[in-house]
Every structure is written in C-alpha cells, then in structure tokens.
Motif scaffolding. Sequence first.
Motif, PDB file in Angstrom:
ATOM      1  N   GLY A  66       0.820  -1.208   0.000  1.00 17.00           N
ATOM      2  CA  GLY A  66       0.000   0.000   0.000  1.00 17.00           C
ATOM      3  C   GLY A  66       0.853   1.257   0.000  1.00 17.00           C
ATOM      4  O   GLY A  66       0.577   2.212  -0.733  1.00 17.00           O
ATOM      5  N   PHE A  67       1.898   1.258   0.822  1.00 18.13           N
ATOM      6  CA  PHE A  67       2.796   2.406   0.877  1.00 18.13           C
ATOM      7  C   PHE A  67       3.449   2.642  -0.492  1.00 18.13           C
ATOM      8  O   PHE A  67       3.498   3.779  -0.977  1.00 18.13           O
ATOM      9  CB  PHE A  67       3.856   2.188   1.958  1.00 18.13           C
ATOM     10  N   LEU A  68       3.940   1.583  -1.116  1.00 14.03           N
ATOM     11  CA  LEU A  68       4.591   1.719  -2.424  1.00 14.03           C
ATOM     12  C   LEU A  68       3.604   2.160  -3.503  1.00 14.03           C
ATOM     13  O   LEU A  68       3.940   2.982  -4.365  1.00 14.03           O
ATOM     14  CB  LEU A  68       5.265   0.401  -2.815  1.00 14.03           C
ATOM     15  N   PHE A  69       2.385   1.639  -3.465  1.00 16.21           N
ATOM     16  CA  PHE A  69       1.361   2.037  -4.435  1.00 16.21           C
ATOM     17  C   PHE A  69       1.039   3.520  -4.272  1.00 16.21           C
ATOM     18  O   PHE A  69       0.892   4.253  -5.244  1.00 16.21           O
ATOM     19  CB  PHE A  69       0.110   1.161  -4.253  1.00 16.21           C
ATOM     20  N   GLY A  70       0.959   3.966  -3.018  1.00 13.42           N
ATOM     21  CA  GLY A  70       0.710   5.384  -2.746  1.00 13.42           C
ATOM     22  C   GLY A  70       1.853   6.270  -3.211  1.00 13.42           C
ATOM     23  O   GLY A  70       1.639   7.350  -3.764  1.00 13.42           O
ATOM     24  N   ALA A  71       3.080   5.818  -2.987  1.00 15.30           N
ATOM     25  CA  ALA A  71       4.247   6.587  -3.446  1.00 15.30           C
ATOM     26  C   ALA A  71       4.244   6.691  -4.965  1.00 15.30           C
ATOM     27  O   ALA A  71       4.537   7.762  -5.528  1.00 15.30           O
ATOM     28  CB  ALA A  71       5.528   5.926  -2.948  1.00 15.30           C
ATOM     29  N   TRP A  72       3.891   5.612  -5.638  1.00 14.43           N
ATOM     30  CA  TRP A  72       3.808   5.615  -7.100  1.00 14.43           C
ATOM     31  C   TRP A  72       2.756   6.628  -7.562  1.00 14.43           C
ATOM     32  O   TRP A  72       2.961   7.379  -8.509  1.00 14.43           O
ATOM     33  CB  TRP A  72       3.500   4.209  -7.586  1.00 14.43           C
ATOM     34  N   ALA A  73       1.619   6.655  -6.872  1.00 12.79           N
ATOM     35  CA  ALA A  73       0.548   7.602  -7.221  1.00 12.79           C
ATOM     36  C   ALA A  73       1.009   9.044  -7.015  1.00 12.79           C
ATOM     37  O   ALA A  73       0.739   9.918  -7.849  1.00 12.79           O
ATOM     38  CB  ALA A  73      -0.701   7.311  -6.392  1.00 12.79           C
ATOM     39  N   LEU A  74       1.704   9.305  -5.911  1.00  7.15           N
ATOM     40  CA  LEU A  74       2.210  10.657  -5.676  1.00  7.15           C
ATOM     41  C   LEU A  74       3.224  11.071  -6.744  1.00  7.15           C
ATOM     42  O   LEU A  74       3.216  12.213  -7.210  1.00  7.15           O
ATOM     43  CB  LEU A  74       2.839  10.762  -4.285  1.00  7.15           C
ATOM     44  N   LEU A  75       4.083  10.145  -7.135  1.00  2.00           N
ATOM     45  CA  LEU A  75       5.045  10.439  -8.199  1.00  2.00           C
ATOM     46  C   LEU A  75       4.333  10.747  -9.515  1.00  2.00           C
ATOM     47  O   LEU A  75       4.734  11.659 -10.246  1.00  2.00           O
ATOM     48  CB  LEU A  75       6.018   9.278  -8.383  1.00  2.00           C
ATOM     49  N   ALA A  76       3.282   9.993  -9.808  1.00  2.00           N
ATOM     50  CA  ALA A  76       2.510  10.252 -11.033  1.00  2.00           C
ATOM     51  C   ALA A  76       1.868  11.637 -10.973  1.00  2.00           C
ATOM     52  O   ALA A  76       1.817  12.349 -11.988  1.00  2.00           O
ATOM     53  CB  ALA A  76       1.442   9.163 -11.229  1.00  2.00           C
ATOM     54  N   PHE A  77       1.380  12.031  -9.806  1.00  2.00           N
ATOM     55  CA  PHE A  77       0.793  13.361  -9.634  1.00  2.00           C
ATOM     56  C   PHE A  77       1.834  14.431  -9.918  1.00  2.00           C
ATOM     57  O   PHE A  77       1.592  15.381 -10.658  1.00  2.00           O
ATOM     58  CB  PHE A  77       0.250  13.525  -8.201  1.00  2.00           C
ATOM     59  N   ARG A  78       3.003  14.281  -9.324  1.00  2.00           N
ATOM     60  CA  ARG A  78       4.064  15.277  -9.528  1.00  2.00           C
ATOM     61  C   ARG A  78       4.507  15.323 -10.985  1.00  2.00           C
ATOM     62  O   ARG A  78       4.719  16.397 -11.536  1.00  2.00           O
ATOM     63  CB  ARG A  78       5.236  14.994  -8.608  1.00  2.00           C
ATOM     64  N   LYS A  79       4.674  14.156 -11.586  1.00  2.00           N
ATOM     65  CA  LYS A  79       5.082  14.096 -12.991  1.00  2.00           C
ATOM     66  C   LYS A  79       4.035  14.757 -13.888  1.00  2.00           C
ATOM     67  O   LYS A  79       4.371  15.402 -14.868  1.00  2.00           O
ATOM     68  CB  LYS A  79       5.293  12.639 -13.413  1.00  2.00           C
ATOM     69  N   GLY A  80       2.774  14.615 -13.527  1.00  3.11           N
ATOM     70  CA  GLY A  80       1.683  15.232 -14.288  1.00  3.11           C
ATOM     71  C   GLY A  80       1.471  16.701 -13.952  1.00  3.11           C
ATOM     72  O   GLY A  80       0.573  17.341 -14.494  1.00  3.11           O
ATOM     73  N   GLY A  81       2.274  17.240 -13.037  1.00  6.05           N
ATOM     74  CA  GLY A  81       2.160  18.647 -12.669  1.00  6.05           C
ATOM     75  C   GLY A  81       0.952  18.954 -11.803  1.00  6.05           C
ATOM     76  O   GLY A  81       0.498  20.095 -11.729  1.00  6.05           O
ATOM     77  N   GLU A  82       0.441  17.944 -11.104  1.00  9.85           N
ATOM     78  CA  GLU A  82      -0.753  18.113 -10.283  1.00  9.85           C
ATOM     79  C   GLU A  82      -0.402  18.197  -8.805  1.00  9.85           C
ATOM     80  O   GLU A  82       0.627  17.711  -8.358  1.00  9.85           O
ATOM     81  CB  GLU A  82      -1.721  16.954 -10.509  1.00  9.85           C
ATOM     82  N   ASN A  83      -1.311  18.791  -8.034  1.00 13.50           N
ATOM     83  CA  ASN A  83      -1.195  18.884  -6.592  1.00 13.50           C
ATOM     84  C   ASN A  83      -2.077  17.781  -6.002  1.00 13.50           C
ATOM     85  O   ASN A  83      -3.256  17.696  -6.337  1.00 13.50           O
ATOM     86  CB  ASN A  83      -1.680  20.258  -6.125  1.00 13.50           C
ATOM     87  N   PRO A  84      -1.546  16.931  -5.113  1.00 14.21           N
ATOM     88  CA  PRO A  84      -2.361  15.838  -4.576  1.00 14.21           C
ATOM     89  C   PRO A  84      -3.421  16.263  -3.563  1.00 14.21           C
ATOM     90  O   PRO A  84      -4.280  15.462  -3.220  1.00 14.21           O
ATOM     91  CB  PRO A  84      -1.325  14.913  -3.921  1.00 14.21           C
ATOM     92  N   LEU A  85      -3.370  17.494  -3.089  1.00 12.90           N
ATOM     93  CA  LEU A  85      -4.381  17.930  -2.131  1.00 12.90           C
ATOM     94  C   LEU A  85      -5.746  17.987  -2.816  1.00 12.90           C
ATOM     95  O   LEU A  85      -5.869  18.524  -3.922  1.00 12.90           O
ATOM     96  CB  LEU A  85      -4.009  19.280  -1.537  1.00 12.90           C
TER      97      LEU A  85
END
Length: 168
Positions: A66-85
């Motif tokens: 779960g932690f790794l899946f979440g980290a992957w999602a956060l990286l995708a957000f950053r790569k896409g120029g999005e804010n996860p909030l």
Amino acid sequence: MSDEPHATPAGPAPETDHPNVPVHPPVVFVGAFVAAVVLELAFPSKAVLTLGRFGDAAGMLIAAAGFLFGAWALLAFRKGGENPLPNTRTETVLDTGPYRYSRNPMYVAMALVSVGMAFAFSNAWLFATTIAAMIVIRVVVISREEAYLQKKFGGAYTAYKKKVRRWL
C-alpha cells in the motif's frame, strides 16, 4: 490510454475551481486508526484476525505494498504537474502510472496500509474502522471529486471512467 494527460478546457475561476472536499482523506484514515486503538483498549476484540502462521509478516507486506502504491501515485501526480491535495484546482485527468489501474490509487493505498496493519497486529477493530473510512471516503470525498472532474472535463473524464475502475 495516452502517455500525456488530457488538456484542461476553459473552466471556472481558480478560487472556485476545486471539488470542495470537506475533509482531507488522510485525516479520515488516521481517525479510523485512532478509533480502532481506542475501541481495542475499551473492548478488546475477541476475533482473531490472522493470515495464518505468517500473518504478521503478511500484514506488513500488504501495508508495504500500500505504501509503495501510494508513493507511485504521488510520483505520477508530480510528474503530471498536479497537486495531490483534494481541494486544489485540477489541470489534467491523469491516466498514467497507477491511474491506469485505479481512479483513486492514493485511497486504495491508504486502505491497503490500514488493512495490512490490521492483520499485522491482529486488530479486528482496525479492519472494521478501515471499512468505515472507505465508506466515508467514497461518500464524502470521491463523490465530490468525481462530480468536479465530470463537470470540468466532460467527455474525457467519461471515457476515463469507462476504462478505469474506481478502486482496483
């Protein structure tokens, strides 16, 4: 799915261009954890929540996944120029990385961490409160986020919903 995020159509003013989510999702899961601890202290669970002989290790593996899946999602957000909030303007419909498999990988990740911890610590209350947290996330958070994305991106978001499941 494309390798590039979908472009933003013209939309509302920045101060109103967000899903208006009333609670930060990690707070829901932390609240579920705290509630589980309090419930376990007040009413020790008689139910044995186990995954067999190696239940503690299996639970920790689920939590780590779960932690790794979440980290992957956060990286995708950053790569896409999005804010996860959740109460910030969204510029794109992400459909890369874990967003190819789940429309809500961060919430899936938080649930996996919680469920893994429930099994690792044999805490039936944590399992139950995680289910409650997921219901709150679905009703209070995801419903607003999906309505916002549908209104803002229209057909592009509809197409994405047809290809990618809400959870997994």
